[in-house]
Motif scaffolding. Structure first.
Motif, PDB file in Angstrom:
ATOM      1  N   THR A 155     -50.421  39.827  29.529  1.00 53.29           N
ATOM      2  CA  THR A 155     -51.047  38.937  30.491  1.00 53.29           C
ATOM      3  C   THR A 155     -51.582  39.724  31.679  1.00 53.29           C
ATOM      4  O   THR A 155     -51.360  40.932  31.810  1.00 53.29           O
ATOM      5  CB  THR A 155     -50.046  37.888  31.011  1.00 53.29           C
ATOM      6  OG1 THR A 155     -49.199  38.490  32.009  1.00 53.29           O
ATOM      7  CG2 THR A 155     -49.174  37.342  29.885  1.00 53.29           C
ATOM      8  N   ASP A 185     -50.421  39.516  34.520  1.00 57.85           N
ATOM      9  CA  ASP A 185     -49.254  39.848  35.338  1.00 57.85           C
ATOM     10  C   ASP A 185     -48.345  40.888  34.683  1.00 57.85           C
ATOM     11  O   ASP A 185     -47.277  41.185  35.213  1.00 57.85           O
ATOM     12  CB  ASP A 185     -48.424  38.586  35.617  1.00 57.85           C
ATOM     13  CG  ASP A 185     -49.134  37.623  36.544  1.00 57.85           C
ATOM     14  OD1 ASP A 185     -50.121  38.049  37.181  1.00 57.85           O
ATOM     15  OD2 ASP A 185     -48.726  36.462  36.632  1.00 57.85           O
ATOM     16  N   HIS A 228     -39.716  39.893  31.420  1.00 58.46           N
ATOM     17  CA  HIS A 228     -41.016  40.269  31.984  1.00 58.46           C
ATOM     18  C   HIS A 228     -41.022  41.744  32.337  1.00 58.46           C
ATOM     19  O   HIS A 228     -40.088  42.257  32.953  1.00 58.46           O
ATOM     20  CB  HIS A 228     -41.321  39.440  33.244  1.00 58.46           C
ATOM     21  CG  HIS A 228     -42.659  39.750  33.843  1.00 58.46           C
ATOM     22  ND1 HIS A 228     -42.840  40.689  34.832  1.00 58.46           N
ATOM     23  CD2 HIS A 228     -43.894  39.248  33.574  1.00 58.46           C
ATOM     24  CE1 HIS A 228     -44.120  40.750  35.153  1.00 58.46           C
ATOM     25  NE2 HIS A 228     -44.785  39.893  34.401  1.00 58.46           N
ATOM     26  N   ASP A 239     -43.825  45.365  33.258  1.00 58.72           N
ATOM     27  CA  ASP A 239     -45.106  45.709  33.852  1.00 58.72           C
ATOM     28  C   ASP A 239     -46.123  46.064  32.769  1.00 58.72           C
ATOM     29  O   ASP A 239     -45.830  46.037  31.571  1.00 58.72           O
ATOM     30  CB  ASP A 239     -44.943  46.840  34.870  1.00 58.72           C
ATOM     31  CG  ASP A 239     -44.398  48.133  34.257  1.00 58.72           C
ATOM     32  OD1 ASP A 239     -44.707  48.431  33.082  1.00 58.72           O
ATOM     33  OD2 ASP A 239     -43.657  48.850  34.957  1.00 58.72           O
ATOM     34  N   ASP A 263     -53.760  30.752  32.709  1.00 57.26           N
ATOM     35  CA  ASP A 263     -52.717  30.704  33.731  1.00 57.26           C
ATOM     36  C   ASP A 263     -51.342  30.362  33.172  1.00 57.26           C
ATOM     37  O   ASP A 263     -50.442  29.992  33.913  1.00 57.26           O
ATOM     38  CB  ASP A 263     -53.089  29.683  34.814  1.00 57.26           C
ATOM     39  CG  ASP A 263     -53.180  28.255  34.270  1.00 57.26           C
ATOM     40  OD1 ASP A 263     -53.167  28.098  33.026  1.00 57.26           O
ATOM     41  OD2 ASP A 263     -53.249  27.310  35.073  1.00 57.26           O
ATOM     42  N   SER A 316     -45.543  34.815  34.155  1.00 61.03           N
ATOM     43  CA  SER A 316     -44.389  35.702  34.286  1.00 61.03           C
ATOM     44  C   SER A 316     -43.307  35.393  33.263  1.00 61.03           C
ATOM     45  O   SER A 316     -42.377  36.182  33.080  1.00 61.03           O
ATOM     46  CB  SER A 316     -43.796  35.593  35.698  1.00 61.03           C
ATOM     47  OG  SER A 316     -43.158  34.335  35.873  1.00 61.03           O
TER      48      SER A 316
END
Length: 398
Positions: free
Chosen positions: A277, A279, A295, A297, A328, A348
């Motif tokens: 994503t 994020d 989650h 990086d 989103d 997230s």
């Protein structure tokens, strides 16, 4: 005048009993209301050839087109691979069967496409059909010619996916260093296959620390591209234990790997699907008696503790089937004792809510569900063992 000590003690005890009673009677937190999309049915045409029913097994958005992979199953149970596409952003109209060239390969002719990948607007696929003396899946891969024809890679090496060390060939991704990567498992543990153009794959097994070791039995279930290379997700069972711990592995070239433990608990946990994503990266899988999300990086590091959602139930094989990325939000398709369900969260992966489905499908080996995302559109394919149906919804902003 100060009240007697006995009176104060009695009053305090009574007050504590009242507080305790209130706490005991306090209702549990109300779960968030399910998200209820407005689903619209989608029709996939039966490709030329013998009559049969559509089997839809995976969905992806690749370039400017949607793709659904699966097969056509004849009344006698025979199958042949099938791929459909449309350039309609909503995925509602314009669906057409893409040509599939099975190059005369016995098992390619009979394959069911169950995993799709994308690179530079071209689709790669994994298919299989059970066969042989032991009824094991006979795996074949497929690549796309420039004219859109999906072409099978004929079997020239039985040991590439099968043989005595065969376990599973799970997911395919394109666009990383070197081109394409498949994540799966062999007798030696987690394994990958690579190809520059998906026309021929090379196996990389028994690679430490991706493969099993005396202290950890590993397995890999999914792969995706990171900002630094490749990411593979799965789990590991430490020696002397029956539960698994969640892991991911990172690599810049698919040959040298770094094992990264995800924050875990004492429960049985496994990372089963990956979603890239804006994020970062979200891994979704099993977390004890629930499903879980971690989650990380963009490089496949910096992982946060598990967020749990839903319940697996008992008496059925549970897991995360697919994850879709929209503008989103994420949408995950899971299966558990209560059947196939959908869940949605922010990018997230920390806040999950149930998402209603247009049809209810129970658990079972002949059932399936898959989701695909692009922009604000979600596509859903479900199969109850008798009929496959495809649905589209334009989800409102979360």
């Amino acid at each position: 005048m100060r009240p007697p000590a006995r009176f104060v003690a009695t009053a305090l005890a009574a007050l504590l009993l009242v507080v305790a009673a209130c706490e005991a009677e306090a209702p549990p937190p109300t779960p968030p209301q399910p998200v209820s999309p407005q689903w619209k049915p989608v029709t996939l045409p039966v490709p030329p050839g013998p009559a049969g029913r559509v089997l839809a097994r995976d969905i992806t958005r690749c370039g400017q087109a949607w793709y659904v992979g699966g097969a056509v199953q004849s009344p006698d149970g025979a199958t042949r691979p099938a791929l459909w596409s449309t350039t309609d952003p909503a995925g509602l109209t314009g669906w057409a069967a893409r040509p599939v060239d099975t190059v005369g390969d016995y098992y390619a002719i009979r394959s069911v496409l169950y995993a799709l990948g994308c690179r530079d607007g071209l689709v790669g696929a994994i298919g299989a059909k059970s066969g042989g003396a032991h009824g094991n899946p006979r795996v074949r891969t497929f690549w796309s010619r420039a004219d859109g024809t999906l072409v099978a890679v004929p079997s020239t090496d039985f040991e590439l996916y099968g043989g005595a060390r065969q376990v599973s060939v799970n997911r395919i991704a394109g666009g990383g260093p070197g081109g394409w990567l498949i994540a799966g498992n062999r007798a030696g543990g987690a394994t990958v296959w690579t190809s520059p153009d998906a026309t021929k794959f090379t196996i990389h097994e028994d690679l430490p620390p991706l493969a099993s070791s005396p202290d950890l039995a590993t397995s890999s279930l999914d792969t995706t591209v990171t900002a630094a290379g490749w990411l593979v997700a799965g789990g590991g069972r430490p020696a002397g234990r029956i539960d698994r711990d969640p892991y991911v592995w990172t690599s810049v070239d698919a040959r040298s790997w770094t094992r990264v433990p995800l924050p875990g608990t004492a429960d049985d946990e496994e990372a089963q699907r990956l979603a890239r994503t804006a994020d970062g990266i979200v891994a979704v899988g099993l977390a004890g008696t629930a499903f879980g999300a971690w989650h990380g990086d963009a490089n496949g590091g910096g992982w946060s503790a598990v967020t749990r959602f839903g319940a697996t139930g008992s008496g059925a094989v549970a897991g995360v089937e697919t994850v879709a990325v929209l503008d989103d939000r994420l949408v995950a398709a899971t299966v558990g004792a209560d059947g196939h369900r959908l869940w949605t969260s922010d990018l997230s992966g920390k806040e999950w809510r149930s998402l209603t489905t247009p049809v209810q499908v129970g658990p079972g080996g002949a059932t399936a569900a898959a989701v695909g995302g692009g922009g604000g559109t979600l596509l859903l394919a479900v199969d109850d063992g008798t009929t496959s149906t495809i649905w589209s919804s334009r989800l409102p902003p979360s």
